[in-house]
Design an enzyme around this catalytic site. Structure first.
Site, short mmCIF file in Angstrom:
data_model
loop_
_atom_site.label_atom_id
_atom_site.label_comp_id
_atom_site.label_asym_id
_atom_site.label_seq_id
_atom_site.Cartn_x
_atom_site.Cartn_y
_atom_site.Cartn_z
N LYS A 1 3.97 -11.25 1.33
CA LYS A 1 3.30 -9.79 1.33
C LYS A 1 4.38 -8.99 1.85
O LYS A 1 4.67 -9.02 3.01
CB LYS A 1 1.84 -9.83 2.23
CG LYS A 1 1.29 -8.22 2.37
CD LYS A 1 -0.17 -8.15 2.51
CE LYS A 1 -0.67 -6.75 2.96
NZ LYS A 1 -0.10 -5.71 1.80
N LYS B 1 -9.57 6.82 -4.53
CA LYS B 1 -8.83 6.55 -5.87
C LYS B 1 -10.00 5.69 -6.36
O LYS B 1 -10.64 5.25 -5.76
CB LYS B 1 -7.54 5.94 -5.61
CG LYS B 1 -7.60 4.44 -4.78
CD LYS B 1 -6.34 3.77 -5.04
CE LYS B 1 -6.57 2.72 -5.90
NZ LYS B 1 -6.06 1.58 -5.86
N HIS C 1 0.19 4.63 -6.13
CA HIS C 1 1.01 4.38 -5.01
C HIS C 1 2.52 4.24 -5.20
O HIS C 1 3.21 5.00 -4.31
CB HIS C 1 0.67 2.94 -4.34
CG HIS C 1 -0.71 2.57 -4.28
ND1 HIS C 1 -1.55 3.70 -3.59
CD2 HIS C 1 -1.72 1.52 -4.07
CE1 HIS C 1 -2.97 3.25 -3.53
NE2 HIS C 1 -2.79 1.89 -3.97
N HIS D 1 -3.73 5.98 -0.31
CA HIS D 1 -3.69 5.72 1.09
C HIS D 1 -2.21 5.47 1.50
O HIS D 1 -1.85 5.40 2.61
CB HIS D 1 -4.46 4.68 1.76
CG HIS D 1 -4.05 3.30 1.14
ND1 HIS D 1 -4.32 2.83 -0.23
CD2 HIS D 1 -3.60 2.35 1.77
CE1 HIS D 1 -3.95 1.60 -0.20
NE2 HIS D 1 -3.27 1.22 0.77
C1 BG6 Z 1 -5.30 -0.82 -3.04
C2 BG6 Z 1 -5.40 -1.69 -4.43
O1 BG6 Z 1 -5.36 0.46 -3.62
O2 BG6 Z 1 -4.19 -1.09 -2.39
C3 BG6 Z 1 -5.35 -3.19 -3.92
O3 BG6 Z 1 -6.57 -1.47 -5.08
C4 BG6 Z 1 -4.02 -3.43 -2.79
O4 BG6 Z 1 -5.17 -4.06 -4.99
C5 BG6 Z 1 -4.15 -2.28 -1.77
O5 BG6 Z 1 -4.16 -4.76 -2.36
C6 BG6 Z 1 -2.78 -2.62 -0.98
O6 BG6 Z 1 -2.60 -1.65 -0.03
P1 BG6 Z 1 -2.25 -1.95 1.32
O7 BG6 Z 1 -2.22 -0.71 2.17
O8 BG6 Z 1 -2.98 -3.38 1.85
O9 BG6 Z 1 -0.73 -2.29 1.02
#
Ligand code: BG6
Length: 472
Positions: free
Chosen positions: A325, A142, A234, A172
């Site tokens: 988070k 991406k 996502h 992902h």
């Molecule tokens: C990424 C974004 O695609 O996904 C980031 O560019 C984000 O800004 C991240 O922090 C989050 O991924 P994960 O797997 O840490 O939840």
């Protein structure tokens, strides 16, 4: 049986092997695949830097240990033994001539492009010109486009030289265990399946909160913003899996067809139900333009106009520099009838179902119970499951996607129509972004994000790992 008819890849070619993503994710994923004997092809790294293979192997080793894996030398040596390296200018034809010479004509490579998106089309065109695409698959990191027009253009450019079943668009989140599990949790469990519709669900909230800011990604992020960074891709992909009908078969297109139907049933988003925020201090980050109006937080309302979901409002929020988070999907169920035998009937909280995607994936069912100690008081009780506890340590997203990419498992990747539909859905918000509300780092975003929910359930404190079962 899946309907996949192409053979597994027998060579992995990684463009951008000296880059950031390889350092943070790819080497670790390859190491983990090697450890569980799930790799059985050579790996050719391609990048611009003129370094030796030994230097690349040393970088791989550092990257894997920095990622927190403890290295078993025998496993690492097996992985190192697969690696080779080719350097050159990815925009010039010489590199592709050398590549063709190295690869030969009897291979089915997977080309994995961990490159800036502006290079996707030129690289693929060059691969095509060098005759390297006939039996290949191409995975693209991406972002895929920055709006509807650019996504369409990129799809069109790819389709000049590739069939859709050769293209793997990486997101992902589609490799995260609870996201993959959704299809099975939803349709293998009557207890869930029977509730999963507008008759039982009154509204749906999705939260993706990150407790860190933009840090060293200022330049990238400032041109993108939260809506493009995590919502168009996502979170809409997750929503499609939450909302879709059961696939009619195990084929790659069966699930992608059902996801596409969800997107097609979603009206384009309305700027009147869109809130953007920017945390204070964002414009001081290196790479961010002074006076930037890029959003680091979004909250919005959407709908799915189909038989299952019509009338169920969907609220989504995502942001950086928030208190926690955590990423979760929360379904609010309707109230049961308030019958006369129930004390204080109005105080019964309707049930909630929470799917936690990160961290510590799991599911929670929130029920109401009557606490009869010293009078009668309704309390929340929780049935919680942790997927890690019940199912063991999960396969990591990039590990799953690389493995899936090598066998061409397109269920794990975004199909052309879902990319274009999701851009269509968010496009009005890109065209009319509206005002930007400042918020304090460490808060849950601007006040306007709360007003968006007026008349509905308010944003809930997300279900955090380790949170107790009973609250006062
Ligand atoms: C990424 C974004 O695609 O996904 C980031 O560019 C984000 O800004 C991240 O922090 C989050 O991924 P994960 O797997 O840490 O939840």
């Amino acid at each position: 049986m899946n309907n996949r008819d192409s053979s597994p890849s027998d060579l992995l070619v990684i463009f951008g092997i000296t880059g950031d993503l390889a350092r943070k994710m790819t080497f670790r994923a390859l190491y983990r695949l090697e450890r569980r004997n799930a790799l059985d092809c050579p790996i050719l790294g391609v990048a611009g830097r003129d370094i030796t293979l030994e230097a690349l192997i040393a970088r791989a080793r550092d990257a894997i240990s920095e990622s927190g894996e403890s290295i078993d030398d025998a496993v690492f040596d097996r992985l190192a033994g697969r690696l080779s390296y080719l350097h050159g200018d990815v925009t010039g034809s010489a590199l592709y001539a050398s590549l063709a010479e190295r690869i030969g004509t009897d291979r089915n490579p997977l080309f994995y492009l961990e490159m800036p998106p502006s290079l996707f089309a030129p690289i693929v065109e060059n691969l095509g010109r060098a005759g390297l695409l006939e039996r290949s698959r191409v995975a693209l990191e991406k972002p895929f486009g920055h709006d509807l027009a650019s996504a369409r253009e990129l799809n069109a450019q790819l389709h000049v030289v590739l069939r859709e079943d050769q293209i793997l668009r990486v997101d992902h989140f589609l490799g995260k265990q609870p996201v993959v599990e959704l299809e099975y949790l939803r349709f293998a469990n009557l207890a869930i399946a029977e509730l999963w519709n507008r008759r039982s669900v009154s509204e749906l909230h999705i939260t993706m909160a990150e407790d860190f800011g933009v840090e060293d990604r200022g330049k990238f992020y400032d041109a993108v913003g939260a809506l493009r960074d995590v919502v168009q891709n996502h979170l809409l992909q997750v929503l499609a899996l939450v909302a879709m009908e059961p696939p009619v078969g195990p084929g790659d297109d069966d699930i992608n067809d059902k996801k596409a139907e969800v997107f097609r049933a979603m009206p384009a988003l309305d700027p009147a139900h869109y809130v953007r925020g920017q945390y204070r201090g964002y414009t001081d980050i290196p790479g961010v333009s002074k006076g930037s109006r890029t959003e680091t937080f979004v909250a919005l309302r959407m709908e799915i106009e189909n038989w299952r979901w019509a009338g169920v409002p969907i609220f989504l929020r995502a942001g950086k520099a928030l208190p926690e988070k955590v990423t979760e999907v929360r379904l609010f169920l309707r109230r049961t009838p308030a019958l006369a035998f129930m004390p204080n009937r109005g105080a019964v909280e309707p049930n909630q179902i929470v799917l936690r995607i990160d961290p510590d994936p799991g599911m929670r069912l929130q029920l109401a119970a009557l606490d009869t100690r010293g009078g009668a008081r309704w309390r929340d009780v929780h049935l919680d499951s942790s997927l890690a506890q019940d199912l063991g340590e999960p396969i990591r997203p990039y590990e799953r996607l690389l493995q899936g990419g090598l066998i061409g498992d397109r269920r794990l990747f975004a199909r052309e129509d879902s990319i274009e539909e999701t851009w269509r859905i968010v496009q009005p918000l890109l065209d009319s972004p509206g005002e930007i509300h400042p918020y304090e780092p460490g808060s849950w975003g601007p006040e306007a994000a709360h007003s968006l929910l007026r008349g509905h359930r308010s944003w809930q404190q997300p279900w955090l790992p380790g949170a107790g079962h009973v609250r006062d």
